[in-house]
Design a protein around this motif. Structure first.
Motif, mmCIF file in Angstrom:
data_model
loop_
_atom_site.group_PDB
_atom_site.id
_atom_site.type_symbol
_atom_site.label_atom_id
_atom_site.label_comp_id
_atom_site.label_asym_id
_atom_site.label_seq_id
_atom_site.Cartn_x
_atom_site.Cartn_y
_atom_site.Cartn_z
ATOM 1 N N ARG A 54 -6.534 -11.125 -27.546
ATOM 2 C CA ARG A 54 -7.079 -12.274 -26.789
ATOM 3 C C ARG A 54 -6.785 -12.136 -25.296
ATOM 4 N N GLU A 55 -7.860 -12.173 -24.522
ATOM 5 C CA GLU A 55 -7.651 -11.998 -23.087
ATOM 6 C C GLU A 55 -7.326 -13.306 -22.373
ATOM 7 N N ASP A 56 -7.565 -14.440 -23.094
ATOM 8 C CA ASP A 56 -7.317 -15.745 -22.461
ATOM 9 C C ASP A 56 -5.856 -16.171 -22.615
ATOM 10 N N VAL A 57 -5.054 -15.366 -23.321
ATOM 11 C CA VAL A 57 -3.648 -15.733 -23.503
ATOM 12 C C VAL A 57 -2.823 -14.945 -22.472
ATOM 13 N N SER A 58 -1.910 -15.660 -21.801
ATOM 14 C CA SER A 58 -1.143 -14.991 -20.739
ATOM 15 C C SER A 58 -0.167 -13.975 -21.337
ATOM 16 N N PHE A 59 0.364 -13.141 -20.464
ATOM 17 C CA PHE A 59 1.313 -12.096 -20.860
ATOM 18 C C PHE A 59 2.522 -12.733 -21.577
ATOM 19 N N ASP A 60 3.119 -13.757 -20.932
ATOM 20 C CA ASP A 60 4.315 -14.399 -21.490
ATOM 21 C C ASP A 60 3.998 -15.093 -22.827
#
Ligand code: ADP
Length: 376
Positions: free
Chosen positions: A32-38
């Motif tokens: 998922r690209e909409d979820v941030s790294f953290d």
């Protein structure tokens, strides 16, 4: 007997399903690209306990570059299973699963399959981090290219304007100097002409910077020594420093190796740094010029005890036309020009500054080949 084996088989199957669900969950969150790294790393940590034999006694933690993502109770774990997260051979962190209290029904706290699972998870984490870092690098490179494009356009524009202004400015300066020689000139008119002359000279300095910024002058490279650049460049500033209560200190390294450079351009870079340093010390201070060498390079530091700069200002220093000074005081070209000159010579500029304490600008240039061979 058969019943027991079937029961064990069922349990083993249930464990496998849990492990596969965990890996499937990780694959989904990582994609998922909409979820941030953290959020992704925290999400992965939360997917781990349910995949272990005793989820209620299990907790997990992922560490990466000193940051930590964990589920509640990890600090209470009595036994920990751990797998390193390594990227291109370098250890960057770890995936850990902790168990609190003895786990019944089994001699070992962790099953062999769980050891393989944690290794697989650590592999997924490393893959995810590598992908996100590659994306970030690509984005940074694109931004640099966009910036270079903007700079090139600005350069062409500036060069055009500078050329157009050069001629009328030469006329202003020339006629002002002629008018000054006029016999019987009233005193006030003489003073006004002096002002015209000073303003035109300043405008000429700005145009010189604009042309340098647009790289319209072909550099002439010869062996040069930063100690000579300092000695020659600073003689123009001595009177000005004395007037404004600035003490000059020179700490020049003896036998400093030569660099191959356009001495005029390096002098312009030094002038730009020194002008800034003096403007930062309107009520006096100390200006230190230091040269040093090492690691195949020679360095020139310009240090002031002036107003210093905030982090915000430091971030924008090399952006053309960025200035915090009043109109007539600054053009925002001094540092971009210095940066352009130093970069064209294969070197770099470093800045160190503290608000209220002062700033140090360090120019580092590669020493001339001959020089480094002589030293061997
Ligand atoms: P200009 O001096 O014309 O504004 P520069 O590119 O030389 O343009 O500098 C940009 C800005 O960086 C300045 O306006 C000032 O805010 C800051 N700056 C540069 N050198 C110093 C220094 N030695 N001390 C404090 N601020 C500085």
């Amino acid at each position: 007997m058969g019943e027991k084996r079937r029961q064990r088989g069922k349990e083993a199957l249930r464990e496998r399903v849990k492990e596969l669900s965990c890996l499937y969950g990780i694959a989904r969150i990582v994609a998922r690209e909409d979820v941030s790294f953290d959020e992704t790393l925290q999400g992965i940590a939360e997917l781990l306990p349910p995949a272990w034999q005793n989820p209620e006694k299990t907790s997990a933690r992922i560490t990466l570059d000193g940051r930590c993502y964990e589920t509640p109770g990890f600090g209470l774990a009595t036994e920990v299973l751990k797998a390193d997260v390594a990227l291109r051979g370098a250890r960057r962190g770890a995936v850990e699963v902790g168990c609190s209290g003895a786990c019944e029904d089994s001699e070992a706290t962790f099953l062999e399959e769980e050891k393989s699972l944690i290794e697989a998870v650590a592999g997924e984490v490393a893959f995810f981090v590598e992908r996100r870092e590659a994306e970030r690098d690509r984005e940074r490179l694109n931004e640099q290219l966009r910036h270079a494009d903007r700079l090139a356009t600005l350069g062409i524009l500036s060069a055009g304007v500078a050329h157009e202004l050069n001629e009328p400015l030469g006329n202003i300066l020339g006629y002002a100097q002629l008018a000054k020689k006029c016999p019987g000139l009233p005193e006030q008119a003489g003073k006004d002409i002096d002002r015209i002359e000073a303003a035109s000279l300043r405008a000429r300095e700005i145009i010189k910077n604009l042309l340098l910024f647009a790289r319209q002058k072909t550099p002439v490279r010869r062996k040069a020594n930063l100690n000579d650049i300092v000695s020659e460049g600073m003689c123009f500033f001595e009177a000005r420093c004395e007037r404004s209560g600035v003490e000059i200190t020179r700490e020049l390294e003896e036998g400093l190796p030569d660099v191959v450079a356009d001495a005029d351009q390096l002098n312009q870079a030094l002038v730009n740094l020194v002008v800034n340093a003096l403007q930062a010390m309107p009520s006096g201070g100390r200006l230190t010029l230091r040269t040093k060498s090492g690691d195949g390079s020679a360095a020139l530091c310009v240090e002031d005890t002036g107003c210093g700069m905030s982090e915000e200002v430091v971030k924008k220093l090399f952006i053309p036309f960025f200035t915090t000074k009043d109109i007539g005081q600054g053009t925002g070209l001094g540092l971009p020009v210095a940066h352009g000159i130093v970069a064209a010579h294969g070197g770099w500029i470093r800045v160190d500054s503290e608000v209220g304490k002062g700033s140090t600008f360090e120019i580092r240039l590669p020493v001339s080949r001959e020089n480094s061979e002589e030293k061997k």
